[in-house]
Design a protein around this motif. Structure first.
Motif, PDB file in Angstrom:
ATOM      1  N   GLU A  20     117.675 -18.667 131.054  1.00 28.90           N
ATOM      2  CA  GLU A  20     118.752 -18.669 130.084  1.00 28.90           C
ATOM      3  C   GLU A  20     119.874 -17.775 130.580  1.00 28.90           C
ATOM      4  OE1 GLU A  20     118.082 -18.931 126.118  1.00 28.90           O
ATOM      5  OE2 GLU A  20     116.979 -20.725 126.637  1.00 28.90           O
ATOM      6  N   ALA A  21     121.088 -18.194 130.315  1.00 34.13           N
ATOM      7  CA  ALA A  21     122.247 -17.415 130.741  1.00 34.13           C
ATOM      8  C   ALA A  21     123.382 -17.655 129.762  1.00 34.13           C
ATOM      9  CB  ALA A  21     122.681 -17.832 132.137  1.00 34.13           C
ATOM     10  N   MET A  22     124.421 -16.866 129.882  1.00 36.32           N
ATOM     11  CA  MET A  22     125.601 -17.100 129.072  1.00 36.32           C
ATOM     12  C   MET A  22     126.165 -18.466 129.440  1.00 36.32           C
ATOM     13  SD  MET A  22     125.867 -14.497 127.188  1.00 36.32           S
ATOM     14  CE  MET A  22     127.475 -14.701 126.504  1.00 36.32           C
ATOM     15  N   GLN A  23     126.691 -19.160 128.450  1.00 32.11           N
ATOM     16  CA  GLN A  23     127.215 -20.499 128.683  1.00 32.11           C
ATOM     17  C   GLN A  23     128.515 -20.434 129.478  1.00 32.11           C
ATOM     18  OE1 GLN A  23     127.537 -22.739 125.173  1.00 32.11           O
ATOM     19  NE2 GLN A  23     128.790 -24.308 126.095  1.00 32.11           N
ATOM     20  N   GLU A  24     128.469 -20.902 130.655  1.00 33.40           N
ATOM     21  CA  GLU A  24     129.625 -21.004 131.550  1.00 33.40           C
ATOM     22  C   GLU A  24     129.521 -22.358 132.228  1.00 33.40           C
ATOM     23  OE1 GLU A  24     132.120 -18.871 132.076  1.00 33.40           O
ATOM     24  OE2 GLU A  24     131.319 -17.418 130.667  1.00 33.40           O
ATOM     25  N   PRO A  25     130.635 -22.919 132.673  1.00 29.75           N
ATOM     26  CA  PRO A  25     130.541 -24.181 133.410  1.00 29.75           C
ATOM     27  C   PRO A  25     129.726 -23.999 134.682  1.00 29.75           C
ATOM     28  CG  PRO A  25     132.832 -23.642 132.902  1.00 29.75           C
ATOM     29  CD  PRO A  25     131.997 -22.458 132.525  1.00 29.75           C
ATOM     30  N   GLU A  73     134.936 -37.914 129.010  1.00 25.49           N
ATOM     31  CA  GLU A  73     135.616 -38.739 128.013  1.00 25.49           C
ATOM     32  C   GLU A  73     134.655 -39.210 126.919  1.00 25.49           C
ATOM     33  OE1 GLU A  73     137.441 -41.837 130.329  1.00 25.49           O
ATOM     34  OE2 GLU A  73     138.788 -40.426 131.334  1.00 25.49           O
ATOM     35  N   CYS A  74     133.413 -39.485 127.280  1.00 21.14           N
ATOM     36  CA  CYS A  74     132.429 -40.005 126.315  1.00 21.14           C
ATOM     37  C   CYS A  74     131.726 -38.902 125.519  1.00 21.14           C
ATOM     38  CB  CYS A  74     131.373 -40.837 127.039  1.00 21.14           C
ATOM     39  SG  CYS A  74     132.021 -42.337 127.769  1.00 21.14           S
ATOM     40  N   MET A  75     131.367 -37.825 126.196  1.00 16.51           N
ATOM     41  CA  MET A  75     130.548 -36.777 125.581  1.00 16.51           C
ATOM     42  C   MET A  75     131.341 -35.538 125.195  1.00 16.51           C
ATOM     43  SD  MET A  75     127.319 -36.901 128.238  1.00 16.51           S
ATOM     44  CE  MET A  75     126.513 -35.510 127.468  1.00 16.51           C
ATOM     45  N   GLY A  76     132.420 -35.309 125.881  1.00 13.63           N
ATOM     46  CA  GLY A  76     133.189 -34.085 125.701  1.00 13.63           C
ATOM     47  C   GLY A  76     132.756 -33.017 126.685  1.00 13.63           C
ATOM     48  N   LEU A  77     133.694 -32.175 127.044  1.00 14.97           N
ATOM     49  CA  LEU A  77     133.440 -31.137 128.043  1.00 14.97           C
ATOM     50  C   LEU A  77     132.383 -30.138 127.579  1.00 14.97           C
ATOM     51  CD1 LEU A  77     134.142 -29.912 130.781  1.00 14.97           C
ATOM     52  CD2 LEU A  77     135.982 -28.659 129.644  1.00 14.97           C
ATOM     53  N   GLU A  78     132.458 -29.717 126.322  1.00 12.18           N
ATOM     54  CA  GLU A  78     131.502 -28.728 125.807  1.00 12.18           C
ATOM     55  C   GLU A  78     130.060 -29.228 125.926  1.00 12.18           C
ATOM     56  OE1 GLU A  78     131.672 -25.481 124.832  1.00 12.18           O
ATOM     57  OE2 GLU A  78     133.696 -25.585 125.609  1.00 12.18           O
ATOM     58  N   ALA A  79     129.829 -30.496 125.645  1.00  2.47           N
ATOM     59  CA  ALA A  79     128.480 -31.056 125.750  1.00  2.47           C
ATOM     60  C   ALA A  79     127.976 -30.990 127.190  1.00  2.47           C
ATOM     61  CB  ALA A  79     128.451 -32.490 125.243  1.00  2.47           C
ATOM     62  N   THR A  89     132.296 -30.930 141.469  1.00  4.13           N
ATOM     63  CA  THR A  89     133.050 -31.976 142.169  1.00  4.13           C
ATOM     64  C   THR A  89     134.291 -32.396 141.383  1.00  4.13           C
ATOM     65  OG1 THR A  89     131.590 -33.665 141.234  1.00  4.13           O
ATOM     66  CG2 THR A  89     131.090 -32.883 143.477  1.00  4.13           C
ATOM     67  N   ALA A  90     134.210 -32.377 140.052  1.00 12.90           N
ATOM     68  CA  ALA A  90     135.383 -32.712 139.234  1.00 12.90           C
ATOM     69  C   ALA A  90     136.459 -31.639 139.375  1.00 12.90           C
ATOM     70  CB  ALA A  90     134.977 -32.879 137.772  1.00 12.90           C
ATOM     71  N   VAL A  91     136.051 -30.374 139.392  1.00 17.40           N
ATOM     72  CA  VAL A  91     137.018 -29.285 139.553  1.00 17.40           C
ATOM     73  C   VAL A  91     137.644 -29.355 140.942  1.00 17.40           C
ATOM     74  CG1 VAL A  91     137.276 -26.771 139.660  1.00 17.40           C
ATOM     75  CG2 VAL A  91     135.947 -27.823 137.818  1.00 17.40           C
ATOM     76  N   GLU A  92     136.858 -29.690 141.966  1.00 15.70           N
ATOM     77  CA  GLU A  92     137.400 -29.831 143.317  1.00 15.70           C
ATOM     78  C   GLU A  92     138.429 -30.957 143.376  1.00 15.70           C
ATOM     79  OE1 GLU A  92     134.158 -30.448 146.032  1.00 15.70           O
ATOM     80  OE2 GLU A  92     133.284 -28.490 145.591  1.00 15.70           O
ATOM     81  N   LYS A  93     138.132 -32.089 142.721  1.00 19.48           N
ATOM     82  CA  LYS A  93     139.018 -33.249 142.801  1.00 19.48           C
ATOM     83  C   LYS A  93     140.228 -33.135 141.879  1.00 19.48           C
ATOM     84  CE  LYS A  93     139.287 -38.210 142.718  1.00 19.48           C
ATOM     85  NZ  LYS A  93     138.585 -39.430 142.962  1.00 19.48           N
ATOM     86  N   ASN A  97     142.346 -27.021 135.997  1.00 19.63           N
ATOM     87  CA  ASN A  97     142.848 -27.461 134.698  1.00 19.63           C
ATOM     88  C   ASN A  97     141.967 -28.519 134.055  1.00 19.63           C
ATOM     89  OD1 ASN A  97     145.007 -25.708 134.720  1.00 19.63           O
ATOM     90  ND2 ASN A  97     146.399 -27.211 135.648  1.00 19.63           N
ATOM     91  N   TRP A  98     141.146 -29.197 134.849  1.00 20.92           N
ATOM     92  CA  TRP A  98     140.231 -30.198 134.314  1.00 20.92           C
ATOM     93  C   TRP A  98     139.314 -29.585 133.267  1.00 20.92           C
ATOM     94  CZ3 TRP A  98     134.928 -31.341 134.324  1.00 20.92           C
ATOM     95  CH2 TRP A  98     134.584 -32.669 134.014  1.00 20.92           C
ATOM     96  N   LEU A  99     138.980 -28.305 133.447  1.00 17.59           N
ATOM     97  CA  LEU A  99     138.100 -27.619 132.496  1.00 17.59           C
ATOM     98  C   LEU A  99     138.816 -27.263 131.200  1.00 17.59           C
ATOM     99  CD1 LEU A  99     136.288 -25.193 134.952  1.00 17.59           C
ATOM    100  CD2 LEU A  99     135.326 -27.229 133.878  1.00 17.59           C
ATOM    101  N   ALA A 100     140.140 -27.276 131.207  1.00 21.33           N
ATOM    102  CA  ALA A 100     140.899 -26.893 130.028  1.00 21.33           C
ATOM    103  C   ALA A 100     141.453 -28.094 129.273  1.00 21.33           C
ATOM    104  CB  ALA A 100     142.045 -25.976 130.435  1.00 21.33           C
ATOM    105  N   SER A 101     141.463 -29.247 129.899  1.00 14.69           N
ATOM    106  CA  SER A 101     142.079 -30.406 129.249  1.00 14.69           C
ATOM    107  C   SER A 101     141.060 -31.307 128.602  1.00 14.69           C
ATOM    108  CB  SER A 101     142.891 -31.213 130.259  1.00 14.69           C
ATOM    109  OG  SER A 101     142.088 -31.661 131.323  1.00 14.69           O
TER     110      SER A 101
END
Length: 101
Positions: A20-25, A73-79, A89-93, A97-101
């Motif tokens: 278990e850890a603090m929730q971070e991406p 788009e289907c589940m949401g970033l938080e999920a 890979t999404a942050v690399e591509k 800002n992908w994490l904020a939008s």
């Protein structure tokens, strides 16, 4: 981003443990050797009937950025973050800002 827990990989005496850890991406990058080791661990967990643990561990591996965009788009970033899905890979591509939008 909210606080919570997610499963992440920590190396300990040549094996992986879910903790278990603090929730971070999850933005961990894996070498090919590390990826192979995780896949072996996942297969061992499946063989032991530990499907939930295998799924959680498997989600720590990077997925294609396009697939992550669809999941976002289907589940949401938080999920995705809550489930410990590797978003590197999404942050690399798409950029940080992908994490904020």
């Amino acid at each position: 981003m909210g606080l919570g827990t997610f499963a992440y990989i920590r190396w300990s005496k040549s094996f992986l443990r879910l903790e278990e850890a603090m929730q971070e991406p999850n933005l961990k990058h894996f070498s090919e050797e590390e990826r192979k080791l995780v896949v072996q661990q996942v297969m061992a967990l499946i063989d032991e009937g530990k499907d939930d643990e295998a799924d959680a561990l498997h989600r720590t591996l990077p997925l294609p950025a396009e697939y992550l965009q669809t999941l976002k788009e289907c589940m949401g970033l938080e999920a995705l973050i809550e489930k410990g899905v590797n978003l590197s890979t999404a942050v690399e591509k798409y950029g940080k800002n992908w994490l904020a939008s």
